[in-house]
Design a protein around this motif. Structure first.
Motif, PDB file in Angstrom:
ATOM      1  N   THR A 129       0.968  -1.090   0.005  1.00 18.89           N
ATOM      2  CA  THR A 129      -0.134   0.002  -0.054  1.00 18.89           C
ATOM      3  C   THR A 129       1.209   1.089   0.008  1.00 18.89           C
ATOM      4  OG1 THR A 129       0.047   0.126   2.776  1.00 18.89           O
ATOM      5  CG2 THR A 129      -1.929  -1.588   1.306  1.00 18.89           C
ATOM      6  N   ARG A 130       0.525   2.460  -0.551  1.00 25.96           N
ATOM      7  CA  ARG A 130       1.331   3.755  -0.608  1.00 25.96           C
ATOM      8  C   ARG A 130       1.243   3.629   0.640  1.00 25.96           C
ATOM      9  NH1 ARG A 130       1.148   9.231  -0.660  1.00 25.96           N
ATOM     10  NH2 ARG A 130       2.463  10.268  -2.812  1.00 25.96           N
ATOM     11  N   ASP A 131       3.106   4.253   0.916  1.00 30.29           N
ATOM     12  CA  ASP A 131       3.314   5.074   2.547  1.00 30.29           C
ATOM     13  C   ASP A 131       2.560   3.503   3.588  1.00 30.29           C
ATOM     14  OD1 ASP A 131       3.830   7.475   1.781  1.00 30.29           O
ATOM     15  OD2 ASP A 131       1.442   8.171   2.140  1.00 30.29           O
ATOM     16  N   ALA A 132       2.884   2.698   2.844  1.00 32.93           N
ATOM     17  CA  ALA A 132       3.574   1.129   4.189  1.00 32.93           C
ATOM     18  C   ALA A 132       4.816   1.710   4.387  1.00 32.93           C
ATOM     19  CB  ALA A 132       3.462  -0.431   2.899  1.00 32.93           C
ATOM     20  N   GLY A 133       4.842   0.828   5.464  1.00 33.53           N
ATOM     21  CA  GLY A 133       6.143   1.407   6.913  1.00 33.53           C
ATOM     22  C   GLY A 133       6.959   0.622   6.125  1.00 33.53           C
ATOM     23  N   SER A 134       7.318  -0.230   6.107  1.00 36.50           N
ATOM     24  CA  SER A 134       8.167  -0.766   4.721  1.00 36.50           C
ATOM     25  C   SER A 134       7.907  -1.886   3.469  1.00 36.50           C
ATOM     26  CB  SER A 134       9.316  -1.857   5.763  1.00 36.50           C
ATOM     27  OG  SER A 134      10.035  -2.008   5.280  1.00 36.50           O
ATOM     28  N   ALA A 135       8.351  -0.924   2.204  1.00 37.20           N
ATOM     29  CA  ALA A 135       7.787  -1.690   1.275  1.00 37.20           C
ATOM     30  C   ALA A 135       8.763  -2.879   1.576  1.00 37.20           C
ATOM     31  CB  ALA A 135       8.261  -0.426   0.159  1.00 37.20           C
ATOM     32  N   ASP A 136       8.095  -4.130   0.877  1.00 38.07           N
ATOM     33  CA  ASP A 136       8.941  -5.619   1.304  1.00 38.07           C
ATOM     34  C   ASP A 136       9.153  -5.864  -0.742  1.00 38.07           C
ATOM     35  OD1 ASP A 136       9.949  -7.809   1.878  1.00 38.07           O
ATOM     36  OD2 ASP A 136       7.685  -8.629   1.398  1.00 38.07           O
ATOM     37  N   ALA A 137      10.139  -4.490  -0.851  1.00 34.33           N
ATOM     38  CA  ALA A 137      10.679  -5.053  -2.521  1.00 34.33           C
ATOM     39  C   ALA A 137      11.641  -3.790  -2.241  1.00 34.33           C
ATOM     40  CB  ALA A 137       9.765  -4.383  -3.345  1.00 34.33           C
ATOM     41  N   ASP A 138      13.133  -3.582  -3.663  1.00 36.38           N
ATOM     42  CA  ASP A 138      13.313  -2.989  -4.355  1.00 36.38           C
ATOM     43  C   ASP A 138      12.956  -1.484  -4.100  1.00 36.38           C
ATOM     44  OD1 ASP A 138      16.412  -4.609  -5.437  1.00 36.38           O
ATOM     45  OD2 ASP A 138      14.762  -5.752  -4.432  1.00 36.38           O
ATOM     46  N   VAL A 139      13.266  -0.454  -3.052  1.00 30.70           N
ATOM     47  CA  VAL A 139      13.437   0.909  -3.206  1.00 30.70           C
ATOM     48  C   VAL A 139      14.764   1.300  -3.529  1.00 30.70           C
ATOM     49  CG1 VAL A 139      12.446   2.244  -1.730  1.00 30.70           C
ATOM     50  CG2 VAL A 139      12.290  -0.184  -1.247  1.00 30.70           C
ATOM     51  N   ILE A 140      14.614   2.778  -4.210  1.00 30.57           N
ATOM     52  CA  ILE A 140      15.278   3.855  -4.056  1.00 30.57           C
ATOM     53  C   ILE A 140      14.589   5.074  -3.465  1.00 30.57           C
ATOM     54  CG2 ILE A 140      14.051   5.014  -6.716  1.00 30.57           C
ATOM     55  CD1 ILE A 140      18.039   4.459  -5.622  1.00 30.57           C
ATOM     56  N   SER A 141      15.437   6.177  -2.659  1.00 28.46           N
ATOM     57  CA  SER A 141      15.121   6.727  -1.000  1.00 28.46           C
ATOM     58  C   SER A 141      15.473   8.151  -2.024  1.00 28.46           C
ATOM     59  CB  SER A 141      14.700   6.302  -0.297  1.00 28.46           C
ATOM     60  OG  SER A 141      14.302   4.442  -0.783  1.00 28.46           O
ATOM     61  N   THR A 148      21.177  25.931  -3.436  1.00 27.98           N
ATOM     62  CA  THR A 148      22.246  24.938  -2.683  1.00 27.98           C
ATOM     63  C   THR A 148      20.713  24.274  -1.651  1.00 27.98           C
ATOM     64  OG1 THR A 148      24.053  26.224  -3.304  1.00 27.98           O
ATOM     65  CG2 THR A 148      23.910  24.242  -1.699  1.00 27.98           C
ATOM     66  N   TRP A 149      20.619  23.210  -2.492  1.00 24.10           N
ATOM     67  CA  TRP A 149      19.938  22.239  -1.552  1.00 24.10           C
ATOM     68  C   TRP A 149      20.698  20.918  -0.962  1.00 24.10           C
ATOM     69  CZ3 TRP A 149      14.761  21.294  -4.153  1.00 24.10           C
ATOM     70  CH2 TRP A 149      14.121  22.295  -4.762  1.00 24.10           C
ATOM     71  N   GLY A 150      20.123  20.353   0.164  1.00 23.66           N
ATOM     72  CA  GLY A 150      20.612  18.794   0.693  1.00 23.66           C
ATOM     73  C   GLY A 150      20.366  17.072  -0.144  1.00 23.66           C
ATOM     74  N   VAL A 151      21.072  16.670  -0.345  1.00 21.26           N
ATOM     75  CA  VAL A 151      20.374  16.181  -0.561  1.00 21.26           C
ATOM     76  C   VAL A 151      21.243  14.362  -0.341  1.00 21.26           C
ATOM     77  CG1 VAL A 151      22.482  15.902  -3.465  1.00 21.26           C
ATOM     78  CG2 VAL A 151      20.472  14.432  -3.408  1.00 21.26           C
ATOM     79  N   ASN A 152      20.828  13.464  -0.613  1.00 21.06           N
ATOM     80  CA  ASN A 152      20.832  11.807  -0.414  1.00 21.06           C
ATOM     81  C   ASN A 152      20.449  11.270  -0.827  1.00 21.06           C
ATOM     82  OD1 ASN A 152      22.765  10.089   0.804  1.00 21.06           O
ATOM     83  ND2 ASN A 152      22.715  11.175   2.751  1.00 21.06           N
ATOM     84  N   VAL A 153      20.941   9.681  -1.412  1.00 25.97           N
ATOM     85  CA  VAL A 153      20.016   8.911  -2.544  1.00 25.97           C
ATOM     86  C   VAL A 153      20.589   7.750  -1.298  1.00 25.97           C
ATOM     87  CG1 VAL A 153      19.628   8.068  -4.619  1.00 25.97           C
ATOM     88  CG2 VAL A 153      20.129  10.126  -4.367  1.00 25.97           C
ATOM     89  N   GLU A 154      19.318   6.517  -0.909  1.00 30.45           N
ATOM     90  CA  GLU A 154      19.810   5.671  -0.784  1.00 30.45           C
ATOM     91  C   GLU A 154      18.722   4.718  -1.577  1.00 30.45           C
ATOM     92  OE1 GLU A 154      18.204   3.309   3.373  1.00 30.45           O
ATOM     93  OE2 GLU A 154      16.837   4.019   2.051  1.00 30.45           O
ATOM     94  N   ARG A 155      19.417   3.421  -1.653  1.00 27.07           N
ATOM     95  CA  ARG A 155      19.241   2.227  -2.458  1.00 27.07           C
ATOM     96  C   ARG A 155      19.276   1.218  -1.738  1.00 27.07           C
ATOM     97  NH1 ARG A 155      21.999  -1.029  -8.160  1.00 27.07           N
ATOM     98  NH2 ARG A 155      20.070  -2.602  -8.092  1.00 27.07           N
ATOM     99  N   HIS A 156      18.223   0.748  -1.973  1.00 27.58           N
ATOM    100  CA  HIS A 156      17.915  -1.404  -0.749  1.00 27.58           C
ATOM    101  C   HIS A 156      17.110  -1.845  -2.228  1.00 27.58           C
ATOM    102  CE1 HIS A 156      14.992  -3.452   2.125  1.00 27.58           C
ATOM    103  NE2 HIS A 156      15.808  -4.207   1.734  1.00 27.58           N
ATOM    104  N   ILE A 157      18.867  -3.074  -1.689  1.00 29.62           N
ATOM    105  CA  ILE A 157      18.651  -3.970  -2.810  1.00 29.62           C
ATOM    106  C   ILE A 157      17.661  -5.664  -1.947  1.00 29.62           C
ATOM    107  CG2 ILE A 157      19.040  -5.561  -4.174  1.00 29.62           C
ATOM    108  CD1 ILE A 157      21.533  -3.583  -4.524  1.00 29.62           C
ATOM    109  N   ARG A 158      16.718  -5.614  -2.237  1.00 25.82           N
ATOM    110  CA  ARG A 158      15.783  -6.123  -0.435  1.00 25.82           C
ATOM    111  C   ARG A 158      16.378  -8.128  -0.638  1.00 25.82           C
ATOM    112  NH1 ARG A 158      12.855  -5.845   3.741  1.00 25.82           N
ATOM    113  NH2 ARG A 158      11.214  -7.264   3.718  1.00 25.82           N
ATOM    114  N   ARG A 159      16.480  -8.364  -1.299  1.00 26.12           N
ATOM    115  CA  ARG A 159      17.086  -9.877  -1.749  1.00 26.12           C
ATOM    116  C   ARG A 159      18.501  -9.969  -0.502  1.00 26.12           C
ATOM    117  NH1 ARG A 159      18.412  -8.828  -6.717  1.00 26.12           N
ATOM    118  NH2 ARG A 159      20.285  -8.869  -7.148  1.00 26.12           N
TER     119      ARG A 159
END
Length: 893
Positions: A113-125, A198-209
């Motif tokens: 569901t949208r805004d699920a606490g922890s998406a059970d999938a690969d994710v880019i943030s 000038t903004w702050g930026v960061n990126v996180e990738r989650h590889i679920r498996r």
């Protein structure tokens, strides 16, 4: 296939061969240092958000590629290559992310569901700090199934997922990995004006498996900071803040099917309602947003679970209503800034603002054979003003007005009468905070409640006004912002008639009528009540060794329940916690930590009310199973609440042991189990066992269910207080208790069926059966002891009147003391609550809901627990059904 080939061709143009194929293992293990700067490029022609990344504009943006693992191997290079690019124009920020994967068939793209606490999938943030204040920001997440999640970042590390932005995303999966494209309108972001940004930026990738988390700028696990650790995103020149303007009108139809009682003139079994309302958002400035709601409807919100509460205090339920959740972090961070840890051990520190007071159930009860009162008070309208200025001022202002509500009652031989059960009320909350520099911040929070009390009953039951004013601050002791002191102090004042203020003095929060309380006194002539509360906290935010210590106090007269939440007043306390964290994977354990704490609490007469020691260990194994244990010991003290307004009794010492075991949540079958054992030196005990199973039969279906069984024996459960001048040992009253055997069984279940990222069906069900069997009735023998005189053995006689379900006590047998009676407190409860919600996001921000809620209850019985019989009674009990259809349509820019 055309889309797949296009995405691959674009990847080939942008990356060298080493980007497309996995690098050798030796290269993947080299530590890496991320670039300190990122650049965004202005797009002449904005890209089409389709997840294919074939737009020529993306060729102009330099990719960020240097990602570092935070988990599982902290500091190592990411095992898979990631490329992220940023574009912008006058309307939006655009993000393209290319996630290469050597085994694309194993990419996890389960729906959620949208805004699920922890998406059970690969994710880019994508993490953004448009204000560039190193404290706040926004997070935009997209899963490989194109499920969106957004949240607000505040206090550097904390997040609030209640925020719902309106933005676009699209994903594709191909033989090289997966791609994500995002369009984030500038109107959804708060930033300062200026030709050069000038903004702050960061990126996180989650590889679920792999359970791998890769960061563009990685924060070590033993350190703290999210907003403060972002890279600089430059090149955003020539953009101007967009004033947010949104309208969300809704219309709803509701039908209720309520089982009628014989002779009830207010209920023929069904009734229907229709309504309309409006939510609106307007950017007052580029950084300040006004939000308003008129006649809001929260029918789609999940129902509260059923509980059995035998204490003198109300049950705390979390806020779930969207209007009050969004932006709530600006109010809830009062006294919580700077530190990333706040511990509580027997802490009764009050909550100054508890938004569920707005629109609560009417507070005046009606007497009659049949009554009809609203389930909730109508919110006529509410408005919020929230934001942060360029000068570091954070502002939150909330004002809400609730309607005067009437109820009806009727008794045999009397006509129907109509009475006010809730007055017209105005609620106001104001929050201001000033970041003086990166190490110092100060703020204030105030609340006000004003009621229009038109009848004697209202004036005797409710206060006419209630005010609280508080101040808070935090100060970092070092340049690294590691050690921090956080404090707050607040004062309250409530006013009303002598009857209303006397009720407050006698309430469970303070019990001013305590006969042996040297520091409190019941004054029936008072027309106001005032008090204070405060806390100071020392915390080490990062490091292998962490420390948390606190001193807090709430005076007997402090009162916040008009617009806050207060359980026990007249308390002061302290605690110290020392924690050790080892984040380096070992032979068996991937991560572990342990802590030990010491705590005390007192009342304002300096009488010790708790004295305990607690220790905890937590281990994450190499296979991602988790084991958590906790042990505690508390020593004998006094208890000034056991008699509920009478003299203090002794509180026996005791202990507890808790064990939790959780399996790897990534699997299609996940198990969670917990066992808790508590005991007292006087012989009381509590055993609680719970287990849950999560099953994912497909990428679109998720099922979680599990029972919780609780059995307990209480030596002295409060029953009643009887005035008796002959009871001189206990100040002219007899305090009646009973031993209690209690059993409770529940089965909380959730089913999520995700038809698409925009269409879902969610079902929540909670069956609960409980029984309480009282016996061995007795009275407190002497103050400040845990000694009792049991009726029929050590004192007087006891008999039961079966016809009236009452007990009759002659406290001195053949003596001259009058006999008295009290109701049989045995109870049974069988409850079933079901809530099913169909949600369809027609377009970004516009949603259709169809909701069915059923609640059925049976409370007949004499305290005997029989699972089979009670389950049948629960399933066949009469119930109430509510069906709701609601559509909300978003207009905005």
């Amino acid at each position: 296939m055309k889309r797949v080939r296009a995405c691959v061709r674009f990847a080939g143009r942008l990356a060298t061969t080493v980007c497309v194929t996995c690098a050798p293992a030796a290269a993947q293990n080299r530590p890496v240092t991320p670039s300190p700067l990122m650049h965004a490029v202005r797009a002449v022609i904005p890209p089409v958000i389709d997840g294919r990344l074939i737009d020529e504009a993306w060729n102009m943006a330099e990719p960020a590629t240097t990602f570092t693992q935070r988990d599982p191997d902290e500091g190592r290079a990411a095992t898979e290559r990631t490329e992220v690019r940023f574009l912008f124009d006058d309307e939006a920020l655009y993000v393209a992310a290319r996630m290469f994967d050597g085994e694309p068939a194993l990419i996890t793209h389960r729906m959620s569901t949208r805004d699920a606490g922890s998406a059970d999938a690969d994710v880019i943030s994508i993490f953004l700090d448009p204000m560039h204040d190193r404290l706040t920001g926004a997070i935009f997440r997209v899963s490989a199934a194109n499920v969106q999640q957004d949240s607000i970042l505040y206090n550097d590390t904390w997040t609030d997922g209640s925020w719902d932005a309106v933005w676009q995303s699209a994903v594709t999966i191909d033989e090289a990995g997966w791609c994500a494209e995002m369009r984030i309108p500038l109107s959804q972001l708060r930033f300062s004006g200026g030709d050069r940004q000038t903004w702050g930026v960061n990126v996180e990738r989650h590889i679920r498996r792999k359970n791998e988390y890769d960061w563009l700028n990685m924060v070590p696990k033993n350190e703290s900071g999210t907003a403060s650790r972002m890279l600089d995103l430059q090149g955003l020149d020539g953009i101007t803040p967009r004033r947010r303007m949104e309208l969300l009108p809704y219309t709803a139809a509701r039908s209720e099917f309520v089982a009628p009682e014989s002779g009830d003139p207010f209920n023929d079994g069904s009734r229907a309602f229709a309504g309309a309302g409006l939510d609106a958002k307007l950017g007052v400035t580029s950084n300040i947003t006004a939000t308003a709601t008129v006649n809001p409807d929260f029918g789609q919100v999940e129902v509260d679970p059923a509980v059995v509460n035998l204490s003198a205090f109300e049950t705390f339920f979390e806020e779930k209503r969207p209007f009050f959740l969004e932006g709530s972090q600006i109010f809830s961070n009062y006294g919580r800034g700077g530190s990333n840890d706040f511990w509580g051990f027997n802490n009764s520190e009050p909550q100054i603002f508890y938004s569920r007071r707005i629109g609560r159930a009417p507070q005046i009860s009606l007497d009659g054979d049949h009554t009809d009162t609203p389930a909730a008070t109508t919110i006529l309208g509410a408005a919020k003003l929230t934001g942060k200025t360029n000068g570091g001022w954070s502002l939150g202002l909330l004002d809400a007005v609730t309607a005067k509500e009437h109820g009806r009652q009727v008794s045999t031989g009397l006509p129907i009468s109509r009475s006010i059960v809730e007055p017209f009320t105005n609620y106001t909350v104001m929050r201001v905070q000033r970041d003086i520099n990166p190490r110092v911040s100060i703020g204030m929070l105030s609340t006000a409640v004003n009621r229009r009390l038109e009848t004697t009953t209202l004036r005797d039951e409710l206060t006419s006004s209630a005010y609280i004013a508080g101040a808070d601050a935090f100060f970092f002791l070092d340049e690294k912002r590691d050690w921090v002191i956080v404090g707050n102090i607040a004062g309250s004042r409530v006013s009303g008639t002598t009857t209303a203020i006397t009720t407050l003095q006698e309430s469970a929060q303070r019990y001013f009528q305590r006969p042996d309380g040297p520091h409190v006194r019941l004054d029936p002539a008072r027309t106001s009540l005032a008090g204070y509360t405060g806390r100071v906290n020392l915390n080490r935010n990062s490091g292998v060794w962490k420390v948390n210590a606190a001193l807090w106090a709430g005076s007997p007269g402090f009162e916040s329940n008009d617009l806050g939440f207060l359980s026990t007043g007249d308390r002061a306390g302290m605690h110290t916690v020392v924690q050790y964290r080892d984040v380096t994977p070992g032979r068996y354990v991937r991560f572990w930590n342990a802590w030990v704490s010491k705590y005390y609490t007192w009342n304002f007469a300096r009488q010790l009310q708790s004295n305990g020691l607690s220790a905890n260990g937590n281990w994450t194994l190499l296979n991602y199973w988790n084991v958590n244990t906790n042990v505690g010991r508390n020593w004998r003290t006094l208890d000034d609440r056991l008699t509920r307004g009478g003299p203090s009794a002794a509180a026996p010492g005791g202990g507890n042991v808790n064990v939790n075991v959780n399996s790897d949540g990534r699997k299609r079958l996940a198990l969670n189990s917990a066992a808790r054992v508590r005991w007292s030196d006087a012989g009381a005990w509590n055993h609680t066992f719970s287990a849950s199973i999560t099953v994912k039969p497909s990428d679109r279906v998720n099922l979680t269910l599990g029972p919780t069984l609780e059995r307990s024996y209480t030596v002295a459960q409060y029953v009643d207080t009887i005035d008796d001048a002959t009871a001189t040992a206990t100040y002219g009253s007899r305090y009646i208790f009973g031993a209690l055997n209690q059993t409770q069984l529940s089965m909380t279940s959730r089913v999520n069926v995700i038809l698409s990222p925009f269409v879902s069906i969610q079902v929540f069900a909670q069956p609960l059966i409980a029984a309480g069997d009282y016996f061995g009735f007795k009275e407190l023998a002497r103050p400040r002891t845990f000694d009792f005189a049991e009726y029929g053995t050590a004192a007087g006689s006891l008999s039961r009147d079966a016809a009236d379900a009452t007990y009759i006590v002659d406290p001195d047998g053949t003596g001259g003391t009058d006999a008295f009676a009290f109701d049989d407190p045995d109870f049974n409860l069988r409850s079933l609550k079901v809530n099913a919600v169909f949600r369809w996001e027609i377009k970004p921000g516009s949603t259709l809901y169809a909701v069915w809620t059923r609640q059925q209850t049976d409370d007949t019985g004499r305290g005997v627990f029989r699972a089979g019989r009670d389950i049948r009674a629960m399933l066949t009990a009469p119930g109430d059904d509510v069906v709701l259809f609601k559509i909300a349509y978003w207009f905005g820019r």
